[in-house]
Design a protein around this motif. Structure first.
Motif, PDB file in Angstrom:
ATOM      1  N   LEU A  36      17.504  24.828  -9.276  1.00 34.43           N
ATOM      2  CA  LEU A  36      17.520  24.565 -10.723  1.00 34.43           C
ATOM      3  C   LEU A  36      18.697  25.252 -11.404  1.00 34.43           C
ATOM      4  CD1 LEU A  36      13.829  24.894 -11.977  1.00 34.43           C
ATOM      5  CD2 LEU A  36      15.280  22.884 -12.087  1.00 34.43           C
ATOM      6  N   PHE A  37      19.039  26.435 -10.916  1.00 38.20           N
ATOM      7  CA  PHE A  37      20.037  27.256 -11.600  1.00 38.20           C
ATOM      8  C   PHE A  37      21.264  27.507 -10.734  1.00 38.20           C
ATOM      9  CE2 PHE A  37      15.916  28.345 -13.459  1.00 38.20           C
ATOM     10  CZ  PHE A  37      16.173  27.948 -14.749  1.00 38.20           C
ATOM     11  N   SER A  38      21.748  26.463 -10.070  1.00 39.63           N
ATOM     12  CA  SER A  38      22.935  26.612  -9.238  1.00 39.63           C
ATOM     13  C   SER A  38      24.219  26.333 -10.015  1.00 39.63           C
ATOM     14  CB  SER A  38      22.837  25.686  -8.023  1.00 39.63           C
ATOM     15  OG  SER A  38      22.747  24.342  -8.452  1.00 39.63           O
ATOM     16  N   GLN A  39      24.084  25.968 -11.291  1.00 37.50           N
ATOM     17  CA  GLN A  39      25.246  25.666 -12.128  1.00 37.50           C
ATOM     18  C   GLN A  39      25.868  26.959 -12.636  1.00 37.50           C
ATOM     19  OE1 GLN A  39      23.256  23.377 -15.061  1.00 37.50           O
ATOM     20  NE2 GLN A  39      22.588  21.840 -13.612  1.00 37.50           N
ATOM     21  N   GLN A  40      26.904  26.832 -13.429  1.00 36.09           N
ATOM     22  CA  GLN A  40      27.560  28.021 -13.966  1.00 36.09           C
ATOM     23  C   GLN A  40      26.650  28.760 -14.936  1.00 36.09           C
ATOM     24  OE1 GLN A  40      30.937  26.299 -16.056  1.00 36.09           O
ATOM     25  NE2 GLN A  40      30.240  27.284 -17.912  1.00 36.09           N
TER      26      GLN A  40
END
Length: 123
Positions: A36-40
């Motif tokens: 879910l939180f692999s983005q910048q």
């Protein structure tokens, strides 16, 4: 009481399965949260489960919390931190699979933490 051999083997197998289930469930939450939180933004580093045994089960107060931990490369200002809390909370709340898993595991509340000093509750 002595159990017959096949029954005692079954009891041992069930106990082993239950003992191994908890770490696997925690790992599944980590995998789901990591995806879910692999983005910048801040990096997801893990979660902590907190149970309040002093609160009766029938109480309206929260008994079991999930604290999700993130770290920033650089410490953002107050407004940027608040915006990131909002983004993280909304991302989790919109993920029905995650919410169903947490509900099945008895979590009443999810909080976001960026350091050891403070945490922010998702409503």
């Amino acid at each position: 009481m002595v159990l017959p051999r096949p029954l005692s083997d079954l009891v041992a197998a069930v106990a082993l399965t239950m003992a191994l289930a908890s770490p696997a469930q925690a790992q599944n939450i980590d995998i789901l949260m990591g995806s879910l939180f692999s983005q910048q933004g801040p990096d997801y580093i893990g979660h902590t489960s907190v149970s309040r045994e002093d609160v009766p089960a029938a109480s309206a107060l929260e008994r079991k919390f999930l604290i999700v931990d993130f770290r920033f490369d650089q410490n953002p200002g107050h407004e940027a931190r608040q915006a990131r809390v909002h983004t993280i909370c909304m991302t989790m709340l919109r993920d029905r699979d995650l919410m169903q898993r947490l509900t099945r595991r008895g979590y009443d509340m999810v909080s976001v933490a960026f350091d050891r000093k403070s945490q922010y509750d998702c409503l």
